[in-house]
Design a protein around this motif. Structure first.
Motif, PDB file in Angstrom:
ATOM      1  N   ARG A 165      12.084   0.836  29.372  1.00 48.53           N
ATOM      2  CA  ARG A 165      11.103   0.142  30.230  1.00 48.53           C
ATOM      3  C   ARG A 165      11.608  -1.240  30.652  1.00 48.53           C
ATOM      4  N   PRO A 193      -2.958   1.035  26.224  1.00 48.31           N
ATOM      5  CA  PRO A 193      -2.280   1.788  27.267  1.00 48.31           C
ATOM      6  C   PRO A 193      -3.062   1.729  28.575  1.00 48.31           C
ATOM      7  N   GLU A 202      -0.240   8.256  31.619  1.00 52.30           N
ATOM      8  CA  GLU A 202       1.160   8.361  31.195  1.00 52.30           C
ATOM      9  C   GLU A 202       1.422   7.552  29.930  1.00 52.30           C
ATOM     10  N   ASP A 203       0.877   6.332  29.897  1.00 55.43           N
ATOM     11  CA  ASP A 203       1.086   5.477  28.732  1.00 55.43           C
ATOM     12  C   ASP A 203       0.448   6.079  27.487  1.00 55.43           C
ATOM     13  N   ARG A 239       2.651   8.827  26.273  1.00 57.52           N
ATOM     14  CA  ARG A 239       3.860   8.276  25.653  1.00 57.52           C
ATOM     15  C   ARG A 239       3.572   7.759  24.242  1.00 57.52           C
ATOM     16  N   GLN A 240       2.405   7.166  24.073  1.00 59.67           N
ATOM     17  CA  GLN A 240       2.071   6.631  22.749  1.00 59.67           C
ATOM     18  C   GLN A 240       1.848   7.729  21.718  1.00 59.67           C
TER      19      GLN A 240
END
Lengths: 184, 151
Positions: free
Chosen positions: A53, A123, A127-128, A131-132
């Motif tokens: 990122r 988040p 998407e976040d 990902r977490q």
């Protein structure tokens, strides 16, 4: 049944031709690296970006991976499967960089605090959240699969077995489903 | 909980059903030929597994609509190819990459100024915050690590 399978298996990008995994036949390492760069740099950069990122770090990691390829070829060595090889190098570069950043942060004590703040942040989107939920390995498998890598290539790049790739991907899919179901 | 999940997976496999990983590999055309034939035959007769396969297909569709991997942006490849060419030329000459050399010079100059005008600790902190990973190497190169400067 197999027709149905064909129709449904195209959701994610397919792997490019097998030929693109090989280096061009030219004997000049610089030329080989340049043509490999045009074929693979974009995918590699997107993977690096997804991993760290950080656009600058991702750019440097991609550059470094192709420079290492040049040194490797200049030393008379060969690369059998280029795509996984490049992913491995990018991951190593990112890992080294993370270690170095951590060392610096320990000296200064400030970077770590800002990283903690970032990690603790809520988040922002779907998407976040996904990902977490994923483990590092699951995330890497999904990222590479989304970028069109085949299971064999993912296994080669991450140093795991093909069956493990399938398991990690299916586990990630299950998590994805749970997040989607929880969506209002 | 995780152990229970694993046990459940094994129980399914032991009862003759393919695991989720196998079904996914089959859907994605990644299963070995013999396994694919076996799974295909199984899905034709087992409603539970066929349902699971349908769910996975939906997840795959959803996955392709997500932006889990960022885009690189317009003109990225051309800019980076030019940068790589410079670095390759420098490699051939046996020198560090051009951009690295310039960055090193700038860093050394910056650190020198900071070192003269404020405390050593502050200079290090500033350099590390501004320049990230290069700072430690640069500190070593400018000889600041050993002491000197205003405390």
């Amino acid at each position: 049944m197999s027709e149905e399978r064909d129709a449904n298996s195209l959701a994610l990008p397919q792997a490019p031709d097998v030929g693109s995994d090989a280096l061009c036949e030219s004997g000049d390492p610089a030329q080989q690296v340049q043509s490999a760069f045009h074929l693979h740099a974009d995918t590699l950069y997107r993977f690096a970006m997804a991993e760290c990122r950080d656009a600058e770090l991702a750019r440097d990691a991609v550059q470094e991976s192709f420079l290492r390829l040049f040194r490797h070829l200049s030393g008379g060595k060969r690369v059998r499967h280029l795509r996984p090889w490049l992913v491995r190098v990018v991951l190593n570069v990112l890992r080294d960089e993370a270690r170095r950043s951590l060392r610096e942060a320990q000296v200064i004590g400030q970077l770590q605090a800002s990283q903690d703040q970032m990690a603790a942040a809520e988040p922002s989107d779907l998407e976040d959240r996904i990902r977490q939920l994923l483990s590092a390995r699951e995330r890497q498998c999904i990222e590479l699969r989304v970028l069109g890598y085949r299971y064999e290539e993912i296994a080669d790049a991450l140093g795991i077995r093909c069956g493990t790739v399938a398991c990690l991907l299916s586990r990630a899919m299950r998590k994805l489903e749970s997040v989607r179901r929880a969506q209002p | 909980m995780r152990v229970l999940g694993k046990l459940a997976e094994w129980w399914i496999v032991l009862r003759g059903h393919p695991g989720d990983g196998q079904i996914l590999a089959y859907i994605e055309d990644e299963a070995p030929a013999r396994a694919a034939v076996r799974i295909e035959a199984h899905l034709a007769t087992c409603q539970r597994c066929a349902g699971r396969a349908a769910e996975m297909r939906q997840s795959l569709q959803a996955l392709s609509g997500l932006r889990l991997v960022p885009e690189s942006g317009e003109g990225w490849i051309e800019r980076e190819a030019a940068r790589l060419n410079m670095a390759l030329a420098a490699e051939v000459r046996g020198q560090p990459a051009h951009s690295d050399a310039i960055a090193d010079d700038l860093l050394r100059a910056l650190l020198g100024r900071a070192y003269e005008s404020c405390s050593r600790t502050r200079a290090r902190e500033t350099a590390a915050l501004l320049l990230g990973s290069r700072a430690v190497e640069a500190v070593a190169r400018t000889g600041m690590a050993g002491g000197g400067g205003r405390k």
